[in-house]
Design a protein around this motif. Structure first.
Motif, PDB file in Angstrom:
ATOM      1  N   VAL A 379      11.646  -2.149 -12.877  1.00  9.03           N
ATOM      2  CA  VAL A 379      11.438  -0.787 -11.664  1.00  9.03           C
ATOM      3  C   VAL A 379      12.272  -1.351 -10.122  1.00  9.03           C
ATOM      4  O   VAL A 379      11.615  -2.167 -10.155  1.00  9.03           O
ATOM      5  CB  VAL A 379      10.256  -0.114 -11.488  1.00  9.03           C
ATOM      6  N   LEU A 380      13.411  -1.179 -10.018  1.00 11.88           N
ATOM      7  CA  LEU A 380      14.073  -1.813  -8.827  1.00 11.88           C
ATOM      8  C   LEU A 380      14.081  -0.191  -8.169  1.00 11.88           C
ATOM      9  O   LEU A 380      15.023   0.405  -8.261  1.00 11.88           O
ATOM     10  CB  LEU A 380      15.573  -2.208  -9.332  1.00 11.88           C
ATOM     11  N   ALA A 381      13.634  -0.096  -6.783  1.00 11.51           N
ATOM     12  CA  ALA A 381      14.058   0.892  -6.086  1.00 11.51           C
ATOM     13  C   ALA A 381      14.445   0.783  -4.581  1.00 11.51           C
ATOM     14  O   ALA A 381      13.969  -0.211  -4.555  1.00 11.51           O
ATOM     15  CB  ALA A 381      13.677   1.620  -6.308  1.00 11.51           C
ATOM     16  N   ASN A 382      15.341   1.786  -4.155  1.00  7.40           N
ATOM     17  CA  ASN A 382      15.535   1.310  -2.824  1.00  7.40           C
ATOM     18  C   ASN A 382      15.227   2.570  -1.836  1.00  7.40           C
ATOM     19  O   ASN A 382      15.990   3.330  -2.763  1.00  7.40           O
ATOM     20  CB  ASN A 382      17.708   0.762  -2.369  1.00  7.40           C
ATOM     21  N   GLY A 383      15.164   2.499  -1.105  1.00  9.52           N
ATOM     22  CA  GLY A 383      14.888   3.537   0.223  1.00  9.52           C
ATOM     23  C   GLY A 383      15.450   3.572   0.767  1.00  9.52           C
ATOM     24  O   GLY A 383      16.656   2.715   0.891  1.00  9.52           O
ATOM     25  N   THR A 384      15.659   4.315   2.165  1.00  9.68           N
ATOM     26  CA  THR A 384      16.234   4.493   3.317  1.00  9.68           C
ATOM     27  C   THR A 384      15.586   4.113   4.503  1.00  9.68           C
ATOM     28  O   THR A 384      16.525   4.626   5.792  1.00  9.68           O
ATOM     29  CB  THR A 384      17.245   6.107   3.064  1.00  9.68           C
ATOM     30  N   SER A 385      14.892   3.079   4.408  1.00  7.10           N
ATOM     31  CA  SER A 385      14.680   2.549   5.938  1.00  7.10           C
ATOM     32  C   SER A 385      15.519   2.204   7.314  1.00  7.10           C
ATOM     33  O   SER A 385      15.308   2.549   8.061  1.00  7.10           O
ATOM     34  CB  SER A 385      13.188   1.558   5.979  1.00  7.10           C
ATOM     35  N   ASN A 386      16.515   1.294   6.160  1.00 11.62           N
ATOM     36  CA  ASN A 386      17.368   0.499   7.199  1.00 11.62           C
ATOM     37  C   ASN A 386      18.613   1.880   7.553  1.00 11.62           C
ATOM     38  O   ASN A 386      19.361   1.551   8.606  1.00 11.62           O
ATOM     39  CB  ASN A 386      18.408  -0.730   6.139  1.00 11.62           C
ATOM     40  N   THR A 387      18.514   3.383   6.902  1.00  7.32           N
ATOM     41  CA  THR A 387      20.107   3.537   7.980  1.00  7.32           C
ATOM     42  C   THR A 387      19.199   4.902   7.826  1.00  7.32           C
ATOM     43  O   THR A 387      20.378   6.319   7.973  1.00  7.32           O
ATOM     44  CB  THR A 387      20.690   3.921   6.270  1.00  7.32           C
ATOM     45  N   SER A 388      17.852   5.666   8.010  1.00  3.16           N
ATOM     46  CA  SER A 388      17.460   6.857   7.992  1.00  3.16           C
ATOM     47  C   SER A 388      15.618   7.180   8.637  1.00  3.16           C
ATOM     48  O   SER A 388      15.322   5.917   8.136  1.00  3.16           O
ATOM     49  CB  SER A 388      18.042   8.359   6.196  1.00  3.16           C
ATOM     50  N   THR A 389      15.759   7.743   9.005  1.00  2.00           N
ATOM     51  CA  THR A 389      13.962   8.213   9.648  1.00  2.00           C
ATOM     52  C   THR A 389      13.498   8.859   8.315  1.00  2.00           C
ATOM     53  O   THR A 389      12.603   9.116   8.560  1.00  2.00           O
ATOM     54  CB  THR A 389      14.079   8.640  10.598  1.00  2.00           C
ATOM     55  N   THR A 390      14.525   8.997   7.436  1.00  2.00           N
ATOM     56  CA  THR A 390      13.732  10.157   6.291  1.00  2.00           C
ATOM     57  C   THR A 390      12.996   9.430   5.693  1.00  2.00           C
ATOM     58  O   THR A 390      12.861   8.396   5.483  1.00  2.00           O
ATOM     59  CB  THR A 390      14.701  10.595   5.846  1.00  2.00           C
ATOM     60  N   THR A 391      11.283  10.518   5.056  1.00  2.00           N
ATOM     61  CA  THR A 391      10.381  10.307   4.846  1.00  2.00           C
ATOM     62  C   THR A 391      11.051   9.330   3.425  1.00  2.00           C
ATOM     63  O   THR A 391      11.357  10.673   2.377  1.00  2.00           O
ATOM     64  CB  THR A 391       8.737   9.913   4.894  1.00  2.00           C
ATOM     65  N   ASN A 392      11.116   7.956   2.744  1.00  3.60           N
ATOM     66  CA  ASN A 392      11.082   8.529   1.096  1.00  3.60           C
ATOM     67  C   ASN A 392       9.939   8.913  -0.415  1.00  3.60           C
ATOM     68  O   ASN A 392      10.408   9.911  -0.836  1.00  3.60           O
ATOM     69  CB  ASN A 392      11.126   7.213   0.159  1.00  3.60           C
ATOM     70  N   GLY A 393       8.643   8.975   0.507  1.00  2.00           N
ATOM     71  CA  GLY A 393       7.884   9.581  -0.031  1.00  2.00           C
ATOM     72  C   GLY A 393       7.687   9.620  -1.720  1.00  2.00           C
ATOM     73  O   GLY A 393       7.542  10.148  -2.589  1.00  2.00           O
ATOM     74  N   ALA A 394       7.520   7.552  -1.756  1.00  2.00           N
ATOM     75  CA  ALA A 394       7.514   7.130  -3.430  1.00  2.00           C
ATOM     76  C   ALA A 394       6.164   7.715  -3.939  1.00  2.00           C
ATOM     77  O   ALA A 394       5.397   7.381  -3.235  1.00  2.00           O
ATOM     78  CB  ALA A 394       8.007   6.147  -4.366  1.00  2.00           C
ATOM     79  N   THR A 395       5.622   8.186  -5.227  1.00  6.46           N
ATOM     80  CA  THR A 395       4.682   8.290  -5.732  1.00  6.46           C
ATOM     81  C   THR A 395       4.531   7.227  -7.091  1.00  6.46           C
ATOM     82  O   THR A 395       5.295   7.210  -8.245  1.00  6.46           O
ATOM     83  CB  THR A 395       3.938   9.603  -5.958  1.00  6.46           C
ATOM     84  N   ILE A 396       3.479   6.575  -7.283  1.00  4.68           N
ATOM     85  CA  ILE A 396       3.529   5.267  -8.634  1.00  4.68           C
ATOM     86  C   ILE A 396       1.950   5.224  -8.893  1.00  4.68           C
ATOM     87  O   ILE A 396       1.730   4.407  -8.220  1.00  4.68           O
ATOM     88  CB  ILE A 396       4.236   3.954  -8.336  1.00  4.68           C
ATOM     89  N   GLU A 397       2.237   5.283 -10.153  1.00  2.13           N
ATOM     90  CA  GLU A 397       0.264   5.948 -10.147  1.00  2.13           C
ATOM     91  C   GLU A 397       0.418   5.657 -11.798  1.00  2.13           C
ATOM     92  O   GLU A 397       0.212   6.058 -12.267  1.00  2.13           O
ATOM     93  CB  GLU A 397      -1.019   7.506  -9.738  1.00  2.13           C
ATOM     94  N   GLU A 398      -0.798   5.005 -12.306  1.00  3.00           N
ATOM     95  CA  GLU A 398      -1.431   4.826 -13.322  1.00  3.00           C
ATOM     96  C   GLU A 398      -0.184   4.325 -14.009  1.00  3.00           C
ATOM     97  O   GLU A 398      -0.095   5.115 -15.827  1.00  3.00           O
ATOM     98  CB  GLU A 398      -2.172   6.250 -14.077  1.00  3.00           C
ATOM     99  N   ASN A 399       0.365   3.188 -14.127  1.00  2.00           N
ATOM    100  CA  ASN A 399       1.118   2.289 -14.536  1.00  2.00           C
ATOM    101  C   ASN A 399       1.231   1.531 -15.175  1.00  2.00           C
ATOM    102  O   ASN A 399       0.129   0.619 -14.785  1.00  2.00           O
ATOM    103  CB  ASN A 399       2.912   1.730 -14.071  1.00  2.00           C
ATOM    104  N   LEU A 400       1.810   1.062 -16.533  1.00  2.00           N
ATOM    105  CA  LEU A 400       1.456  -0.460 -16.945  1.00  2.00           C
ATOM    106  C   LEU A 400       2.769  -1.439 -16.621  1.00  2.00           C
ATOM    107  O   LEU A 400       3.630  -0.472 -17.386  1.00  2.00           O
ATOM    108  CB  LEU A 400       1.015  -0.361 -18.566  1.00  2.00           C
ATOM    109  N   PHE A 401       2.553  -2.459 -16.103  1.00  2.63           N
ATOM    110  CA  PHE A 401       4.175  -2.837 -15.840  1.00  2.63           C
ATOM    111  C   PHE A 401       3.429  -4.494 -16.344  1.00  2.63           C
ATOM    112  O   PHE A 401       2.824  -5.233 -15.844  1.00  2.63           O
ATOM    113  CB  PHE A 401       4.611  -3.688 -14.629  1.00  2.63           C
ATOM    114  N   ILE A 402       4.085  -4.695 -17.756  1.00  2.00           N
ATOM    115  CA  ILE A 402       3.116  -5.704 -18.850  1.00  2.00           C
ATOM    116  C   ILE A 402       4.369  -6.512 -19.587  1.00  2.00           C
ATOM    117  O   ILE A 402       5.206  -5.786 -19.973  1.00  2.00           O
ATOM    118  CB  ILE A 402       2.652  -5.343 -19.600  1.00  2.00           C
ATOM    119  N   ASP A 403       4.844  -8.173 -18.862  1.00  2.00           N
ATOM    120  CA  ASP A 403       5.432  -9.275 -19.540  1.00  2.00           C
ATOM    121  C   ASP A 403       6.657  -8.957 -19.031  1.00  2.00           C
ATOM    122  O   ASP A 403       7.828  -9.294 -19.701  1.00  2.00           O
ATOM    123  CB  ASP A 403       5.358  -9.542 -20.845  1.00  2.00           C
TER     124      ASP A 403
END
Ligand SMILES: [Ca+2]
Ligand SMILES: [Ca+2]
Length: 677
Positions: A379-403
């Protein structure tokens, strides 16, 4: 580590009530990773027994499901050679979602795009379902394997769709979207090899118009080959010996063949892509086997419109996704350039590059997904802190990232240095909680946030056996990194080069290069053209961490950077105390303190460190090769009661993030998933 004998897993289930999950295996070698969740959503993943590593996940979640009542699930596992019958890879998803009675379009392997899309008259392709579903409606997918892509091609450009919809499985039926086609026509070359004509049909040749929505930006050999001469490559992988730079993949009876770079070295578990002759060679007699060849680049691109899409309960595998993230549509099976997309109970397996590419990450939710054995960063994800003061508000929970990073990407950093289970950049406001990052390959980290991430809350995760760092928070700011367990990683348990971050109550064990590396980056904001990195490292609070037998060089490394202006460990900390160190012996350095860079102060005892730096006055140090863990060999990384003295009072915001009551002053990880309390 994943076996070649892959049972097909079929499920029947009876849900009695919510609560205790009872599982029985009728036949076949499988381990359960079971999840029983509230709100009537049940998800169970089955993995082969020999992986071993996931059985602990199962134990934890099943034991946790102790509420009154019971749900019983019975799995019947029988082998089959039919590649269109789920689940030939040995991974199974079962997610139960209610089937909507209105605004629904049904997709089925026996559907027809001339149909109306009702349950009785399902359509056959995802593209047709998307065109029929009303905005805000639901595409319901019946069980089966869909060799399909909804990314149309027009004027040599990939065409995204812009409609809000939910894409979900039909009750617990098993759904795979698959980037391969079955190929049955193979010709013997008389030398123990077989070939088929192949011309990378929908990737490489037609989409060289990078960066304006193109696919691959380079072709083989990427440096100097005229556009359109293909095939395309992942440029960083060209430099890595043994890495597979061509997104082409072949699967034999469900197992991926290794791509080799010359016909001469082919064997029964590998294949060769003869670009000049436009042939694929295998060294395995195809007679009686199922050969599946990757044909599609990706499954779905969402761009424009209001977003809010939900994708849940389905799997995506074997797409020829791209390493290149910036400017590319194809860095994931899903390219998501709309806000507020939710992925839940999905599986992404064996894709050539990335799994999911969030171009617009505002409001992203990733919950209970499995990212397994993808070629590059899942998973690659790009937010906006470099262009905006808006909060991106990502939620990432109970995932498995394996191999993940199975293709050994990123070694050259020509196109991307993002190798990890998950990498975020410019993300302003995110919660990473209760995730497992295990065994990312090559030089990949578990989790990595880079380039002006802000307000990242990273708590209660497990990072283990990744080849790079477990957790890496780089040139960012204002994070909380607390109650994580990070062990047996190839670099540091936690690498931190970000200002105003609170590092509390992490347990880091047996990481090859050290427990922590806390540093200031060579870069500084506004210097050398850098506009998207956060301030130099200051304002750190580091307390209640437990660092166990991390290496034989130094348990703990603190350093400034090589260039100026900078900060260093003399100026990093607003609070730095109440940690606990466990070393193999007193001859192993406790802390290496570089500030300035030319001064390499190696401390072998707490008293000398305290005397010199006036830090860690209340920390603990053990040099007898002991550890404070309940049972390290047995995999229980909890702290033994009474093994450590009381620590600092955990700040209210950190306690809240972990999910404990304010007033606690214990050390080490207090909650973590899987297997923690
Ligand atoms: Ca390949
Ligand atoms: Ca700096």
């Amino acid at each position: 580590m994943w076996g070649l004998l892959l049972p097909v897993l079929r499920s029947t289930r009876r849900i009695k009530k919510q609560g205790l999950l009872l599982i029985s295996i009728i036949s076949g070698l499988v381990v359960i990773t079971g999840y029983m969740f509230a709100q009537g959503i049940n998800r169970v993943s089955l993995f082969e027994a020999e992986t071993g590593t996931l059985s602990n996940v199962c134990t934890s979640r099943v034991d946790d499901a102790t509420a009154a009542g019971a749900a019983a699930v019975t799995f019947v596992c029988t082998p089959t050679a039919n590649p269109d019958t789920p689940d030939p890879t040995g991974v199974l998803i079962a997610a139960i979602y209610p089937v909507p009675t209105t605004q629904a379009v049904f997709l089925s392997t026996n559907g027809n795009d001339a149909n109306t899309g009702t349950e009785a008259q399902p359509v056959a392709t995802l593209s047709r379902a998307i065109s029929l579903v009303p905005s805000g409606g639901t595409i319901v997918v019946r069980g089966g394997v869909y060799r399909d892509s909804a990314v149309a091609l027009s004027n040599n450009r990939l065409q995204p769709v812009s409609k809000r919809f939910t894409l979900q499985s039909y009750l617990s039926e098993q759904v795979w979207f698959d980037g391969t086609d079955r190929v049955t026509s193979w010709t013997s070359d008389g030398s123990g090899r077989w070939y088929t004509s192949w011309d990378t049909p929908t990737f490489c040749h037609h989409f060289q118009n990078f960066p304006a929505g193109g696919y691959y930006s380079q072709v083989w050999p990427w440096n100097g080959t005229p556009a359109g001469q293909g095939p395309c490559v992942h440029p960083d992988m060209v430099l890595a010996a043994g890495a597979d730079a061509d997104p082409q993949m072949i699967f034999a009876d469900g197992s991926m063949l290794t791509q080799v770079r010359s016909l001469a070295v082919i064997n029964t578990s590998s294949f060769y892509h003869d670009v000049t002759q436009k042939r694929l060679y295998i060294g395995l007699n195809p007679s009686g086997r199922t050969l599946e060849v990757t044909k599609r680049a990706m499954a779905l691109a969402l761009e424009g419109g209001s977003g809010g899409n939900i994708i849940r309960g389905v799997g995506f595998r074997r797409y020829a996704t791209n390493q290149k993230h910036e400017g590319s549509y194809t860095a994931g099976v899903l390219m998501l350039n709309v806000p507020n997309v939710t992925l839940e109970n999905t599986i992404f397996l064996d894709n050539a590059g990335g799994a999911v590419s969030y171009v617009n990450s505002t409001g992203m939710t990733l919950r209970r997904n499995v990212f397994l054995r993808n070629g590059y960063t899942a998973v690659l994800a790009n937010g906006t802190s470099n262009t905006s003061t808006t909060t991106n508000g990502a939620t990432i929970e109970e995932n498995l990232f394996i191999d993940n990073n199975a293709g050994l990407y990123g070694e050259g950093c020509l196109a991307s240095c993002g190798q990890a289970g998950m990498k975020l950049a410019h993300m302003n406001g995110f919660v990473l909680k209760n995730n497992l990052f295990e065994g990312q390959r090559g030089t990949a980290h578990g989790f990595w946030c880079d380039l002006q991430c802000k307000s990242g809350v990273m708590v209660n995760n497990v990072f283990r056996s990744n080849t790079g760092n477990g957790l890496y928070y780089e040139v960012s700011e204002s994070g909380i990194i607390a109650s994580n367990l990070s062990h047996d990683n190839g670099e540091y348990g936690i690498k931190l080069g970000s200002a105003t971050t609170k590092l509390y109550n992490n347990t880091v064990v047996k990481n090859a290069q050290g427990g922590f590396l806390i540093y200031d980056d060579d870069r500084s904001p506004g210097i050398g053209g850098w506009t998207d990195i956060s301030a130099n490292t200051t304002g750190l609070e580091v307390a209640n961490n437990v660092l166990v037998l991390n290496n034989t060089v130094a348990n703990h490394l603190l350093r400034t950077s090589d260039t100026s202006p900078n900060t260093g460990p003399n100026t990093f900390f607003t609070y730095y105390d109440h940690n606990a160190y466990f070393r193999a012996s007193a001859s192993v350095p406790l802390t290496i303190w570089k500030d300035p860079m030319s001064t390499n102060s190696v401390f072998y005892s707490l008293p000398t460190l305290i005397s010199s730096k006036s830090r860690e006055q209340n920390s603990q140090d053990f040099t007898d090769n002991s550890n404070p863990l309940v049972n390290m060999q047995g995999g229980n990384y909890g702290i033994r009661p009474g093994a450590l003295s009381s620590g600092a009072q955990i700040p209210a915001d950190v306690a809240s993030a972990i999910g404990i009551s304010f007033g606690t002053s214990d050390k080490g990880a207090l909650k973590y998933w899987p297997n923690g309390q």
